[in-house]
Design an enzyme around this catalytic site. Structure first.
Site, PDB file in Angstrom:
ATOM      1  CB  SER A  90      -0.746  -0.215   1.112  1.00  0.00           C
ATOM      2  OG  SER A  90      -1.844   0.960   1.269  1.00  0.00           O
ATOM      3  CG  ASP A 120      -3.700  -2.686  -4.674  1.00  0.00           C
ATOM      4  OD1 ASP A 120      -3.351  -2.873  -5.400  1.00  0.00           O
ATOM      5  OD2 ASP A 120      -4.326  -2.581  -3.668  1.00  0.00           O
ATOM      6  CG  HIS A 158      -5.287  -2.731  -0.399  1.00  0.00           C
ATOM      7  ND1 HIS A 158      -4.811  -2.312  -1.300  1.00  0.00           N
ATOM      8  CD2 HIS A 158      -5.133  -1.842   0.977  1.00  0.00           C
ATOM      9  CE1 HIS A 158      -3.935  -1.253  -1.539  1.00  0.00           C
ATOM     10  NE2 HIS A 158      -4.510  -1.390   0.402  1.00  0.00           N
TER      11      HIS A 158
END
Length: 330
Positions: A183, A207, A268
């Site tokens: 992230s 991601d 995610h």
């Protein structure tokens, strides 16, 4: 009749994919969005809020605000703290410069105990002799989202400076280093690799965060390491939905993951889950796609490349669609 039916099905399938393609292209976020933390709790974020520049400046001045926690097969449960510019902290630890070094960086509102740290760390230690360094940057990661985003370059540069220090003190080679970030952490490791002059062997973005990053020059990019890859599982929502590095993997099209019914956090998180099993199992392969429409419609027919894995000499380029199952090991 059969041919007509197949053409009709294909036409409907491609048409249904067009809104997804439009979502990829727009890259537009509302001013106020909800972003979950690592426990799934939702936080309302104002993407136009003013960042706390004092907190960012403090991190810029003092890279030791990052905490470096070493795990090896000799200490898989309890970490040893490595301190930048403190040679004794390195020499007196279990760090072995002859082994590969894996650096793992968490995302927003997360810490040393948050995923992907435990799972990815265990995956690497179960397969080979490595130094695993979990980086905790919780002082900025626990600030508001806009402040954390603006602090990412400083955090990443601090990590890069630490790796340069590690190389100078122990001789640990950059071509034996693999940086893995989830992230916001994906953009952190990008900046870390950039600080070393792109000399680290591998950079993997799990991601990479999307909000405030689509047109951000400080995001993860193709020059941050010798080989740079990204695994996109929640594109256009929490993650970036378009190719940004040397190799971009789009599991199941990169938007919705099997078994994730309603929560975007599930999509995610699937990035680090897939990466961890790629290290231990090595069974996930993508097929190269020539266009993003091929990615979405699963019409890729070119050569294959393994998603993730722990190969420090991995090479490749392009976009790859990877089809997986809904449960571990996917």
């Amino acid at each position: 009749m059969k041919v007509f039916f197949l053409v009709l099905v294909a036409t409907v399938y491609i048409a249904s994919a067009l809104p997804v393609e439009e979502q990829r292209q727009k890259h537009v976020y509302s001013r106020f969005i909800e972003i979950p933390d690592d426990e799934g709790n939702m936080h309302l974020v104002d993407l136009e809020a003013e960042p706390d520049m004092a907190a960012i400046e403090e991190h810029t001045r003092n890279p030791n605000n990052n905490v470096y926690l070493l795990y090896t097969r000799r200490n898989q449960i309890f970490s040893q703290t490595l301190v930048m510019n403190d040679e004794n902290s390195i020499i007196n630890s279990n760090f072995n410069p002859n082994d590969p070094t894996i650096v793992i960086v968490h995302g927003w509102i997360s810490s040393r105990e948050s995923e992907p740290n435990p799972t990815v760390r265990s995956a690497f230690l179960s397969t080979s002799e490595v130094n695993v360094i979990s980086v905790e940057w919780r002082e900025l990661a626990f600030s508001d989202y806009v402040t954390a985003v603006n602090g990412v370059p400083a955090v990443g540069r601090g990590i890069g400076q630490f790796l340069i220090f590690l190389n100078r003190v122990t001789g640990a080679r950059f071509d034996q280093m693999h940086l893995v970030g989830f992230s916001l952490g994906a953009h952190v490791v990008g900046n870390a690799g950039r600080e070393t002059g792109g000399r680290v062997a591998r950079v993997t973005g799990l991601d990479p965060s999307g909000p405030l990053w689509n047109y951000n020059n400080e995001r993860l990019n193709a020059d941050d390491g010798v080989y740079v890859e990204a695994i996109h599982t929640d594109g256009g929502v929490l993650g970036i939905g378009l190719p940004i590095v040397q190799v971009d993997f789009f599991p199941n099209g990169g938007f919705y993951q099997p078994g994730c019914l309603v929560t975007t956090r599930c999509n995610h998180d699937r990035a680090w889950e897939l990466f961890a099993v790629s290290v231990t199992h090595g069974h996930l392969f993508g097929r190269r796609c020539l266009t993003m429409l091929q990615v979405t419609t699963d019409l890729c027919t070119s050569d294959t490349l393994q998603l993730g894995n722990d190969n420090l000499r991995k090479t490749g380029s392009g976009m790859y669609r990877v089809n997986t199952g809904s449960r571990h090991p996917f």
